[in-house]
Design an enzyme around this catalytic site. Structure first.
Site, short mmCIF file in Angstrom:
data_model
loop_
_atom_site.label_atom_id
_atom_site.label_comp_id
_atom_site.label_asym_id
_atom_site.label_seq_id
_atom_site.Cartn_x
_atom_site.Cartn_y
_atom_site.Cartn_z
N ASP A 1 0.86 -1.18 0.00
CA ASP A 1 0.00 0.00 0.00
C ASP A 1 0.90 1.25 0.00
O ASP A 1 2.06 1.18 0.42
CB ASP A 1 -0.87 -0.05 1.27
CG ASP A 1 -1.57 1.25 1.53
OD1 ASP A 1 -2.25 1.75 0.61
OD2 ASP A 1 -1.45 1.77 2.65
N ASP B 1 -2.19 -0.68 5.75
CA ASP B 1 -2.50 0.02 7.00
C ASP B 1 -3.97 0.27 7.27
O ASP B 1 -4.32 0.71 8.36
CB ASP B 1 -1.79 1.38 7.04
CG ASP B 1 -2.48 2.40 6.15
OD1 ASP B 1 -2.84 2.07 5.00
OD2 ASP B 1 -2.70 3.54 6.61
N ASP C 1 -7.13 -2.18 2.57
CA ASP C 1 -6.09 -3.21 2.36
C ASP C 1 -6.53 -4.60 2.84
O ASP C 1 -5.78 -5.57 2.67
CB ASP C 1 -4.81 -2.82 3.12
CG ASP C 1 -4.25 -1.50 2.64
OD1 ASP C 1 -4.19 -1.31 1.41
OD2 ASP C 1 -3.91 -0.65 3.48
#
Ligand SMILES: O=C(O)COP(=O)(O)O
Ligand SMILES: [Mg+2]
Length: 234
Positions: free
Chosen positions: A9, A177, A181
């Site tokens: 990410d 995070d 995700d």
């Protein structure tokens, strides 16, 4: 080596809290991709051109999952795969706008979903969207709120990019995070949450790093190297 690729990410993961790129994490990703033969995919809620620029500036190869899985690209000079449909998101946006004033982020570039400034009551908005029965999710990345189709996410994007790379999603390490995700962390062989991750992301991850943001990425990659890219010592 059990793990052959890494998907990371961007915001809140390879950055500092304020979105500035963590240069140590970027250097590590570059070396991983360029010297260790572990291709690095960037996966973000952000738009394709931003994702490509990030990939290019770090020194990666242009493999990106953009717009939360809505757009998948296997290089800088290739046609992207459009995996989502913005129409349902537009209907949901119009409906929600009747209740809450909303500000769109870079609408001229978004192909499959709508990103909004985080300046409204999200729980209220989620209830409004639920009452409208649209096939969309409203998700908060900590940096923007996204109205996206509920059939696509970074996990479905990972399945597509793995296929393009001739790999299985289970051969990927995923690191992130926040709630956009979750599926990517679940579909990968091993899912890592950096320490600053929200509660749900931390709870579904296989590993939560001790360090936050980009420092957490550096820690995770160091741990993977020490296990020779297996999970035996993690
Ligand atoms: O675009 C956002 O909302 C944040 O994107 P991220 O998926 O890179 O954290
Ligand atoms: Mg993030």
């Amino acid at each position: 080596m059990k793990y052959k690729a890494l998907v990371a990410d961007i915001d809140g993961t390879i950055t500092h809290q304020n979105r500035r790129l963590n240069l140590k994490a970027a250097e590590m990703l570059y070396r991983l991709n360029d010297e260790s033969g572990i291709p690095v995919v960037l996966a973000t809620g952000n738009i394709l051109c931003f994702s490509h620029a990030a990939s290019k500036l770090i020194g990666l190869s242009g493999y990106v999952i953009a717009e939360n899985g809505g757009v998948v690209s296997e290089g800088f000079d290739t046609n992207p795969y459009i995996m989502g449909d913005i129409k349902e998101c537009r209907k949901a946006f119009s409906f929600l706008s009747e209740y809450i004033p909303l500000t769109k982020l870079d609408p001229e570039y978004r192909k499959t979903e709508i990103a909004l400034r985080r300046n409204f009551d999200l729980e209220y908005a989620k209830n409004v969207i639920k009452s409208g029965k649209y096939n969309v999710d409203l998700i908060d990345t900590g940096y923007a709120v996204h109205i996206k189709s509920n059939t696509m996410n970074k996990g479905t994007g990972l399945v597509k990019i793995a296929e393009l790379m001739g790999l299985n999603p289970k051969e990927f390490v995923a690191i992130g995070d926040s709630e956009n995700d979750l599926e990517m962390i679940e579909f990968a062989g091993i899912g890592i949450a950096v320490a600053n991750s929200d509660q749900k992301t931390r709870s579904i991850a296989d590993i939560v790093t001790d360090a936050s943001y980009g420092e957490g990425v550096v820690e995770a990659i160091e741990r993977l190297y020490s296990c020779d890219w297996n999970d035996t010592c993690l």
